[in-house]
Design a protein around this motif. Structure first.
Motif, PDB file in Angstrom:
ATOM      1  N   THR A   1       0.822  -1.195   0.000  1.00  0.00           N
ATOM      2  CA  THR A   1       0.000   0.000   0.000  1.00  0.00           C
ATOM      3  C   THR A   1       0.862   1.255   0.000  1.00  0.00           C
ATOM      4  O   THR A   1       1.932   1.298   0.609  1.00  0.00           O
ATOM      5  CB  THR A   1      -0.949   0.010   1.220  1.00  0.00           C
ATOM      6  N   GLY A   2       0.398   2.265  -0.736  1.00  0.00           N
ATOM      7  CA  GLY A   2       1.112   3.522  -0.808  1.00  0.00           C
ATOM      8  C   GLY A   2       2.229   3.565  -1.827  1.00  0.00           C
ATOM      9  O   GLY A   2       2.886   4.601  -1.983  1.00  0.00           O
TER      10      GLY A   2
ATOM     11  N   GLU B   1      -9.466  -4.924  -1.628  1.00  0.00           N
ATOM     12  CA  GLU B   1      -8.966  -3.648  -1.112  1.00  0.00           C
ATOM     13  C   GLU B   1      -7.726  -3.197  -1.882  1.00  0.00           C
ATOM     14  O   GLU B   1      -7.552  -2.008  -2.161  1.00  0.00           O
ATOM     15  CB  GLU B   1      -8.652  -3.758   0.380  1.00  0.00           C
ATOM     16  N   GLU B   2      -6.856  -4.123  -2.210  1.00  0.00           N
ATOM     17  CA  GLU B   2      -5.664  -3.784  -2.988  1.00  0.00           C
ATOM     18  C   GLU B   2      -6.074  -3.258  -4.357  1.00  0.00           C
ATOM     19  O   GLU B   2      -5.545  -2.222  -4.826  1.00  0.00           O
ATOM     20  CB  GLU B   2      -4.775  -5.013  -3.155  1.00  0.00           C
TER      21      GLU B   2
ATOM     22  N   GLU C   1      -8.806  -1.896  -5.227  1.00  0.00           N
ATOM     23  CA  GLU C   1      -9.469  -0.600  -5.122  1.00  0.00           C
ATOM     24  C   GLU C   1      -8.443   0.522  -5.029  1.00  0.00           C
ATOM     25  O   GLU C   1      -8.606   1.581  -5.646  1.00  0.00           O
ATOM     26  CB  GLU C   1     -10.394  -0.574  -3.909  1.00  0.00           C
ATOM     27  N   GLU C   2      -7.359   0.311  -4.274  1.00  0.00           N
ATOM     28  CA  GLU C   2      -6.318   1.335  -4.189  1.00  0.00           C
ATOM     29  C   GLU C   2      -5.642   1.537  -5.547  1.00  0.00           C
ATOM     30  O   GLU C   2      -5.393   2.680  -5.964  1.00  0.00           O
ATOM     31  CB  GLU C   2      -5.264   0.946  -3.148  1.00  0.00           C
TER      32      GLU C   2
ATOM     33  N   THR D   1      -8.043   3.479  -7.812  1.00  0.00           N
ATOM     34  CA  THR D   1      -8.118   4.902  -7.447  1.00  0.00           C
ATOM     35  C   THR D   1      -6.891   5.659  -7.935  1.00  0.00           C
ATOM     36  O   THR D   1      -7.007   6.757  -8.500  1.00  0.00           O
ATOM     37  CB  THR D   1      -8.247   5.052  -5.920  1.00  0.00           C
ATOM     38  N   ASP D   2      -5.718   5.078  -7.742  1.00  0.00           N
ATOM     39  CA  ASP D   2      -4.487   5.713  -8.211  1.00  0.00           C
ATOM     40  C   ASP D   2      -4.452   5.819  -9.724  1.00  0.00           C
ATOM     41  O   ASP D   2      -4.099   6.858 -10.295  1.00  0.00           O
ATOM     42  CB  ASP D   2      -3.260   4.910  -7.748  1.00  0.00           C
TER      43      ASP D   2
END
Length: 295
Positions: A91-92, A208-209, A211-212, A215-216
């Motif tokens: 994440t990030g 969840e991964e 989705e991130e 979004t990015d």
């Protein structure tokens, strides 16, 4: 994970490795600074280089049967982009097209590749076109297959669902997977039911991964106003039955990039290179011969 889906996952992993080896593709991992990418590589090391980039939620496997037809006389590099497949998710990390394109540029540097023909499907097409804009000297040609990255004149089935508040890529239950899978290809290759069940379970577990990453990736500006800056010879390849990115989008790429050629497949969906690997590879080889003839 049930015993059945665990078996499916093992069978899929074993079959994928065996198929890669059969095609002369070797697995390796390459440090690109902020992460490490899993890569398949094959072909003569001194041959012209082709880099193949997969789409969102996909992995390097979608290019393998296409790559099979290139490795005899090309050095073929198939990375799994950050957040996908064996490259793993942190994440990030940042999953936008510019971030992914920068990693591909670093990957080329680490592999000693000064210049390459770069192909991308879907999200990979956006990354490939971004790379061509950021590093025009590094990109010998572009193949854009059912690529996102520009505004579509007509909405696809997936886009209409997203507008209604339902993202077809983000699944809460394996029961929804068959409907999504049917949207990805018009001519999917055969996959045993228990293997497909394992794919579905893995897909849902990564919601969840994904989705991130979504979004990015979809949170950056499209390339509509910059297409005229692309100098690399370009082939736009499209499956006319694409339900994820509307076929009208092909014309946006073709009209915007100077001199771009287009090839369309009436019977293919979102991933022509997987649905009809020999035919698409033959068309791509013909394009490469035109833009970079061998001595």
């Amino acid at each position: 994970m049930s015993r059945r889906t665990a078996l499916g996952a093992r069978v899929l992993a074993t079959a994928t490795r065996a198929e890669a080896r059969a095609y002369g593709l070797r697995e390796r991992r390459v440090d690109v600074g902020d992460t490490t990418l899993a890569v398949l590589e094959g072909g003569p090391v001194d041959a012209p280089v082709v880099v193949l980039l997969h789409g969102y939620t996909a992995d390097r496997v979608v290019w393998m049967r296409f790559a099979k037809h290139l490795v005899r006389d090309h050095r073929v590099v198939v990375p799994e982009l950050a957040g996908h497949g064996a490259s793993g998710f942190t994440t990030g990390t940042g999953f936008s097209a510019p971030a992914q394109a920068a990693r591909v540029a670093t990957l080329m540097e680490r592999l000693g590749i000064e210049r390459a023909h770069v192909a991308g499907n879907s999200m990979g097409g956006f990354v490939a076109a971004t790379l061509a804009l950021a590093h025009p000297d590094r990109v010998a040609s572009l193949l854009l297959s059912d690529a996102v990255g520009v505004a579509s004149p007509e909405p696809s089935e997936a886009e209409l669902q997203i507008r209604s508040g339902r993202n077809p890529f983000l699944l809460d239950d394996v029961a929804a997977f068959p409907e999504f899978y049917a949207m990805t290809m018009a001519r999917p290759p055969f996959v045993p039911g228990f293997v497909r069940a394992a794919i579905a379970e893995d897909y849902v577990s990564r919601r969840e991964e994904l989705e991130e990453i979504f979004t990015d990736f979809f949170g950056v500006a499209t390339l509509d106003d910059r297409l005229g800056e692309i100098t690399a010879p370009t082939l736009v390849m499209w499956g006319e039955q694409d339900r994820l990115v509307h076929r009208s989008t092909a014309q946006v790429w073709a009209d915007g990039i100077p001199g771009a050629r287009t090839v369309r497949y009436p019977d293919a969906g979102h991933m022509p290179m997987l649905e009809m690997p020999r035919r698409t590879a033959d068309d791509y080889r013909a394009f490469l011969e035109r833009v970079s003839p061998r001595p």
